[in-house]
Write a protein that holds these residues in place. Structure first.
Motif, PDB file in Angstrom:
ATOM      1  N   LEU A 197      35.124  11.001  15.835  1.00  0.00           N
ATOM      2  CA  LEU A 197      35.224   9.862  16.752  1.00  0.00           C
ATOM      3  C   LEU A 197      36.662   9.770  17.223  1.00  0.00           C
ATOM      4  O   LEU A 197      37.582   9.535  16.436  1.00  0.00           O
ATOM      5  N   LEU A 198      36.864  10.003  18.520  1.00  0.00           N
ATOM      6  CA  LEU A 198      38.204  10.121  19.097  1.00  0.00           C
ATOM      7  C   LEU A 198      38.525   8.946  20.014  1.00  0.00           C
ATOM      8  O   LEU A 198      37.649   8.442  20.708  1.00  0.00           O
ATOM      9  N   PRO A 199      39.798   8.529  20.038  1.00  0.00           N
ATOM     10  CA  PRO A 199      40.233   7.588  21.082  1.00  0.00           C
ATOM     11  C   PRO A 199      40.045   8.226  22.458  1.00  0.00           C
ATOM     12  O   PRO A 199      39.998   9.453  22.588  1.00  0.00           O
ATOM     13  N   SER A 200      39.965   7.403  23.473  1.00  0.00           N
ATOM     14  CA  SER A 200      39.640   7.891  24.810  1.00  0.00           C
ATOM     15  C   SER A 200      40.652   8.897  25.347  1.00  0.00           C
ATOM     16  O   SER A 200      40.304   9.772  26.132  1.00  0.00           O
ATOM     17  N   THR A 201      41.901   8.798  24.927  1.00  0.00           N
ATOM     18  CA  THR A 201      42.947   9.666  25.477  1.00  0.00           C
ATOM     19  C   THR A 201      43.202  10.907  24.628  1.00  0.00           C
ATOM     20  O   THR A 201      44.039  11.743  24.976  1.00  0.00           O
ATOM     21  N   SER A 202      42.511  11.051  23.521  1.00  0.00           N
ATOM     22  CA  SER A 202      42.862  12.071  22.542  1.00  0.00           C
ATOM     23  C   SER A 202      42.350  13.457  22.919  1.00  0.00           C
ATOM     24  O   SER A 202      41.271  13.619  23.474  1.00  0.00           O
ATOM     25  N   LEU A 203      43.150  14.463  22.580  1.00  0.00           N
ATOM     26  CA  LEU A 203      42.713  15.860  22.624  1.00  0.00           C
ATOM     27  C   LEU A 203      42.419  16.322  21.193  1.00  0.00           C
ATOM     28  O   LEU A 203      41.395  16.906  20.916  1.00  0.00           O
ATOM     29  N   GLY A 204      43.326  16.073  20.304  1.00  0.00           N
ATOM     30  CA  GLY A 204      43.153  16.105  18.870  1.00  0.00           C
ATOM     31  C   GLY A 204      42.418  17.269  18.244  1.00  0.00           C
ATOM     32  O   GLY A 204      42.529  18.416  18.646  1.00  0.00           O
ATOM     33  N   ALA A 205      41.655  16.943  17.190  1.00  0.00           N
ATOM     34  CA  ALA A 205      41.008  17.959  16.363  1.00  0.00           C
ATOM     35  C   ALA A 205      39.975  18.766  17.126  1.00  0.00           C
ATOM     36  O   ALA A 205      39.594  19.854  16.694  1.00  0.00           O
ATOM     37  N   ASP A 206      39.522  18.249  18.244  1.00  0.00           N
ATOM     38  CA  ASP A 206      38.585  18.977  19.101  1.00  0.00           C
ATOM     39  C   ASP A 206      39.017  20.418  19.350  1.00  0.00           C
ATOM     40  O   ASP A 206      38.203  21.320  19.430  1.00  0.00           O
ATOM     41  N   PRO A 261      33.881  30.158   9.482  1.00  0.00           N
ATOM     42  CA  PRO A 261      33.229  30.812   8.347  1.00  0.00           C
ATOM     43  C   PRO A 261      32.035  30.059   7.757  1.00  0.00           C
ATOM     44  O   PRO A 261      31.303  30.615   6.948  1.00  0.00           O
ATOM     45  N   VAL A 262      31.844  28.785   8.081  1.00  0.00           N
ATOM     46  CA  VAL A 262      30.720  28.038   7.517  1.00  0.00           C
ATOM     47  C   VAL A 262      29.819  27.542   8.632  1.00  0.00           C
ATOM     48  O   VAL A 262      30.228  27.386   9.773  1.00  0.00           O
ATOM     49  N   ALA A 263      28.579  27.284   8.271  1.00  0.00           N
ATOM     50  CA  ALA A 263      27.592  26.849   9.265  1.00  0.00           C
ATOM     51  C   ALA A 263      27.699  25.352   9.479  1.00  0.00           C
ATOM     52  O   ALA A 263      26.875  24.571   9.018  1.00  0.00           O
ATOM     53  N   VAL A 264      28.748  24.956  10.180  1.00  0.00           N
ATOM     54  CA  VAL A 264      28.967  23.539  10.464  1.00  0.00           C
ATOM     55  C   VAL A 264      29.347  23.392  11.924  1.00  0.00           C
ATOM     56  O   VAL A 264      30.205  24.121  12.428  1.00  0.00           O
ATOM     57  N   GLU A 265      28.716  22.486  12.607  1.00  0.00           N
ATOM     58  CA  GLU A 265      29.130  22.148  13.962  1.00  0.00           C
ATOM     59  C   GLU A 265      30.161  21.037  13.855  1.00  0.00           C
ATOM     60  O   GLU A 265      29.821  19.886  13.627  1.00  0.00           O
ATOM     61  N   THR A 266      31.420  21.386  13.994  1.00  0.00           N
ATOM     62  CA  THR A 266      32.470  20.400  13.751  1.00  0.00           C
ATOM     63  C   THR A 266      33.013  19.763  15.009  1.00  0.00           C
ATOM     64  O   THR A 266      33.554  18.670  14.957  1.00  0.00           O
TER      65      THR A 266
END
Length: 247
Positions: A7-16, A25-30
């Motif tokens: 959950l990101l603030p509207s202006t964030s680029l961040g962890a995306d 390496p793992v089956a996760v949609e992050t």
């Protein structure tokens, strides 16, 4: 396929920008699902205003509908407003989404406590005033802030577009002998590509918000990624779990 919702603030680029590559390496949609709340990077606090609570609820509902198995709030408000605010954010999201939830700040503090790192060199993208308030949160948690470096960048985009070679130099310069680790507040600075290199050069861990957001989401699901190229955060092999009541 398990899903971690950011959950990101509207202006964030961040962890995306880093989640998919780190978690390959793992089956996760992050990175998907990701919800953007019409919220500033720094929520008003420590109480959550009614309009902001509605936006948090909307974002959490969106992630729940998209099948998120855990949710992490990527905003910097928890660092500014302290642990009570961080817990309130996590509980609000968890109550709405019905899945384990946490925040970047709670994830940071959990890591420092687990690795018994009592002192840190703090780096923030914004102003000295903002950096001071973030430092107060770490001091209130019983940690020693050995130094504070505020880069004075005006916007999340300016932080996100900082050349990584320059950022590496800034991180090296921010270190002090008294600090046991570097903590980079917020999720915008592009620390991820140089974290492993900086850690090797300094001989100590670097905990930046974007990678901590990914790590926290994985731990909420009891998962681990072995990706040493992304730094020490992704080389340990025992997930400990993260709870909004840890601190």
């Amino acid at each position: 396929m398990r899903r971690i919702g950011h959950l990101l603030p509207s202006t964030s680029l961040g962890a995306d920008r880093w989640a998919v590559r780190i978690c390959a390496p793992v089956a996760v949609e992050t990175a998907h699902p990701t919800a953007r709340a019409a919220l500033p990077e720094h929520l008003c606090g420590p109480a959550i205003a009614r309009a902001q609570a509605a936006e948090l609820t909307r974002g959490a509902e969106q992630l729940a509908q998209a099948g998120a198995d855990a949710v992490v709030w990527n905003g910097g408000s928890c660092g500014l407003h302290g642990l009570a605010h961080a817990r309130a954010i996590a509980r609000s999201i968890e109550a709405t989404a019905g899945v384990p939830s946490s925040t970047v700040t709670l994830g940071q503090l959990d890591l420092l406590a687990r690795h018994r790192l009592p002192s840190l060199a703090l780096v923030t993208a914004g102003s000295r005033e903002t950096a001071g308030r973030v430092a107060d949160t770490y001091v209130a948690a019983g940690l020693r802030v050995a130094s504070v470096t505020a880069l004075g960048l005006a916007t999340p985009r300016e932080a996100a577009e900082l050349p990584v070679a320059r950022l590496r130099r800034l991180l090296l310069d921010a270190d002090t002998d008294e600090a046991r680790c570097l903590v980079v507040a917020g999720t915008e600075l592009p620390v991820a590509p140089v974290a492993a290199l900086v850690e090797r050069e300094l001989g100590k861990p670097v905990f930046d918000g974007a990678r901590v957001a990914v790590h926290t989401g994985l731990e909420l699901l009891g998962l681990h990624v072995d990706s040493p190229g992304w730094g020490r955060l992704f080389t340990s092999d025992t997930p400990a779990g993260v709870c909004c009541d840890t601190h």
